[in-house]
Write a protein that holds these residues in place. Structure first.
Motif, PDB file in Angstrom:
ATOM      1  N   MET A   1       0.292  -1.199   0.046  1.00  0.00           N
ATOM      2  CA  MET A   1      -0.072   0.069   0.153  1.00  0.00           C
ATOM      3  C   MET A   1       0.959   1.242   0.121  1.00  0.00           C
ATOM      4  O   MET A   1       2.567   1.302   0.958  1.00  0.00           O
ATOM      5  CB  MET A   1      -0.972  -0.130   1.382  1.00  0.00           C
ATOM      6  N   ILE A   2       0.714   2.490  -0.724  1.00  0.00           N
ATOM      7  CA  ILE A   2       1.146   3.256  -0.544  1.00  0.00           C
ATOM      8  C   ILE A   2       0.389   4.756  -0.268  1.00  0.00           C
ATOM      9  O   ILE A   2      -0.558   4.643  -0.568  1.00  0.00           O
ATOM     10  CB  ILE A   2       1.534   4.144  -2.436  1.00  0.00           C
ATOM     11  N   VAL A   3       1.075   5.102   1.059  1.00  0.00           N
ATOM     12  CA  VAL A   3       0.615   5.932   2.099  1.00  0.00           C
ATOM     13  C   VAL A   3       1.563   7.672   1.619  1.00  0.00           C
ATOM     14  O   VAL A   3       2.923   7.089   1.921  1.00  0.00           O
ATOM     15  CB  VAL A   3       0.638   6.005   3.579  1.00  0.00           C
ATOM     16  N   ARG A   4       0.831   8.552   1.170  1.00  0.00           N
ATOM     17  CA  ARG A   4       1.234  10.200   1.262  1.00  0.00           C
ATOM     18  C   ARG A   4       1.345  10.540   2.575  1.00  0.00           C
ATOM     19  O   ARG A   4      -0.384  10.473   2.599  1.00  0.00           O
ATOM     20  CB  ARG A   4       0.755  10.507  -0.231  1.00  0.00           C
ATOM     21  N   ILE A   5       1.582  10.921   2.537  1.00  0.00           N
ATOM     22  CA  ILE A   5       1.950  12.345   3.867  1.00  0.00           C
ATOM     23  C   ILE A   5       1.569  13.462   3.083  1.00  0.00           C
ATOM     24  O   ILE A   5       2.911  14.139   2.445  1.00  0.00           O
ATOM     25  CB  ILE A   5       3.048  12.541   5.014  1.00  0.00           C
ATOM     26  N   LEU A   6       1.014  14.196   3.090  1.00  0.00           N
ATOM     27  CA  LEU A   6       0.748  16.059   2.137  1.00  0.00           C
ATOM     28  C   LEU A   6       2.301  16.602   2.465  1.00  0.00           C
ATOM     29  O   LEU A   6       1.715  16.616   4.170  1.00  0.00           O
ATOM     30  CB  LEU A   6      -0.424  16.600   2.595  1.00  0.00           C
ATOM     31  N   GLY A   7       2.366  16.602   1.691  1.00  0.00           N
ATOM     32  CA  GLY A   7       4.019  17.322   1.920  1.00  0.00           C
ATOM     33  C   GLY A   7       4.967  17.261   2.160  1.00  0.00           C
ATOM     34  O   GLY A   7       5.593  17.971   2.470  1.00  0.00           O
ATOM     35  N   GLU A   8       4.867  16.042   1.855  1.00  0.00           N
ATOM     36  CA  GLU A   8       5.911  15.105   2.492  1.00  0.00           C
ATOM     37  C   GLU A   8       6.025  13.563   1.559  1.00  0.00           C
ATOM     38  O   GLU A   8       7.886  14.165   1.527  1.00  0.00           O
ATOM     39  CB  GLU A   8       6.005  14.049   3.596  1.00  0.00           C
ATOM     40  N   GLY A   9       5.261  13.525   1.191  1.00  0.00           N
ATOM     41  CA  GLY A   9       6.111  12.142   0.199  1.00  0.00           C
ATOM     42  C   GLY A   9       4.930  10.712   0.761  1.00  0.00           C
ATOM     43  O   GLY A   9       4.145  10.883   1.632  1.00  0.00           O
ATOM     44  N   GLN A  10       5.626   9.884  -0.289  1.00  0.00           N
ATOM     45  CA  GLN A  10       4.898   8.300  -0.036  1.00  0.00           C
ATOM     46  C   GLN A  10       5.766   7.345   0.220  1.00  0.00           C
ATOM     47  O   GLN A  10       7.055   7.283   0.860  1.00  0.00           O
ATOM     48  CB  GLN A  10       4.297   8.168  -1.268  1.00  0.00           C
ATOM     49  N   TYR A  11       5.002   6.625   1.055  1.00  0.00           N
ATOM     50  CA  TYR A  11       5.728   5.483   1.675  1.00  0.00           C
ATOM     51  C   TYR A  11       4.992   3.737   1.415  1.00  0.00           C
ATOM     52  O   TYR A  11       3.977   4.014   1.029  1.00  0.00           O
ATOM     53  CB  TYR A  11       5.746   6.044   3.612  1.00  0.00           C
ATOM     54  N   ASP A  12       5.978   2.862   1.078  1.00  0.00           N
ATOM     55  CA  ASP A  12       5.420   1.670   0.631  1.00  0.00           C
ATOM     56  C   ASP A  12       4.678   1.023   2.235  1.00  0.00           C
ATOM     57  O   ASP A  12       5.765   1.413   3.104  1.00  0.00           O
ATOM     58  CB  ASP A  12       6.265   0.947   0.209  1.00  0.00           C
ATOM     59  N   ILE A  13       3.784   0.681   2.380  1.00  0.00           N
ATOM     60  CA  ILE A  13       3.400   0.324   3.478  1.00  0.00           C
ATOM     61  C   ILE A  13       3.037  -1.138   3.351  1.00  0.00           C
ATOM     62  O   ILE A  13       2.503  -1.097   2.867  1.00  0.00           O
ATOM     63  CB  ILE A  13       2.235   1.010   4.327  1.00  0.00           C
ATOM     64  N   ALA A  14       3.633  -1.974   3.795  1.00  0.00           N
ATOM     65  CA  ALA A  14       2.873  -3.496   4.589  1.00  0.00           C
ATOM     66  C   ALA A  14       1.813  -3.276   5.149  1.00  0.00           C
ATOM     67  O   ALA A  14       1.429  -2.700   5.955  1.00  0.00           O
ATOM     68  CB  ALA A  14       4.700  -4.029   4.943  1.00  0.00           C
ATOM     69  N   ASP A  15       0.937  -4.946   4.873  1.00  0.00           N
ATOM     70  CA  ASP A  15      -0.421  -4.874   5.097  1.00  0.00           C
ATOM     71  C   ASP A  15      -0.295  -5.284   6.453  1.00  0.00           C
ATOM     72  O   ASP A  15      -0.987  -4.761   7.447  1.00  0.00           O
ATOM     73  CB  ASP A  15      -1.063  -6.367   4.099  1.00  0.00           C
ATOM     74  N   SER A  16       0.871  -5.566   6.696  1.00  0.00           N
ATOM     75  CA  SER A  16       1.302  -5.891   8.327  1.00  0.00           C
ATOM     76  C   SER A  16       0.873  -5.470   9.401  1.00  0.00           C
ATOM     77  O   SER A  16       1.071  -5.013  10.392  1.00  0.00           O
ATOM     78  CB  SER A  16       1.983  -7.092   8.485  1.00  0.00           C
ATOM     79  N   ALA A  17       1.085  -4.107   8.316  1.00  0.00           N
ATOM     80  CA  ALA A  17       1.321  -2.431   9.698  1.00  0.00           C
ATOM     81  C   ALA A  17       0.197  -1.790   9.912  1.00  0.00           C
ATOM     82  O   ALA A  17      -0.105  -0.769  10.972  1.00  0.00           O
ATOM     83  CB  ALA A  17       2.163  -2.283   9.341  1.00  0.00           C
ATOM     84  N   LEU A  18      -1.249  -2.094   8.959  1.00  0.00           N
ATOM     85  CA  LEU A  18      -2.147  -1.466   8.961  1.00  0.00           C
ATOM     86  C   LEU A  18      -3.254  -1.337  10.246  1.00  0.00           C
ATOM     87  O   LEU A  18      -3.853  -0.771  11.122  1.00  0.00           O
ATOM     88  CB  LEU A  18      -2.619  -2.243   7.599  1.00  0.00           C
ATOM     89  N   ASP A  19      -2.690  -2.691  10.832  1.00  0.00           N
ATOM     90  CA  ASP A  19      -3.230  -3.144  12.269  1.00  0.00           C
ATOM     91  C   ASP A  19      -3.168  -2.043  13.302  1.00  0.00           C
ATOM     92  O   ASP A  19      -3.498  -1.170  14.400  1.00  0.00           O
ATOM     93  CB  ASP A  19      -3.542  -4.015  13.000  1.00  0.00           C
TER      94      ASP A  19
END
Length: 92
Positions: free
Chosen positions: A1-19
């Motif tokens: 999953m790709i998560v963007r923090i506005l004004g900062e950039g994108q991060y690739d997040i593993a599904d295992s971190a979602l909880d």
């Protein structure tokens, strides 16, 4: 999953971190619901730090759409409240 923090950039997040991120997201929602500015600021910081810690910076030269967009660290409670969906900033 790709998560963007506005004004900062994108991060690739593993599904295992979602909880864990959903728990942090719930704290942001609770602070907004209680109109508790101090708790909101702490919860938002912890959520964004959680993304930075769990994630790997997405390549800057890659043009990929974000799956989730999170507010910047300096977003106001009102701005974040406007971004909330029925299940918070992070679905799940």
């Amino acid at each position: 999953m790709i998560v963007r923090i506005l004004g900062e950039g994108q991060y690739d997040i593993a599904d295992s971190a979602l909880d864990r991120l959903n728990q942090l997201d719930a704290a942001v929602e609770a602070a907004i619901g209680a109109s508790d500015q101090e708790a909101f600021e702490a919860a938002l910081k912890e959520l964004l730090d959680g993304v930075r810690t769990a994630g790997v910076p997405h390549p800057v030269d890659a043009i990929d759409e974000s799956d989730l967009i999170l507010p910047s660290a300096d977003a106001t409670m009102s701005e974040v409240a406007d971004m909330l969906a029925d299940d918070g900033l992070i679905p799940g």
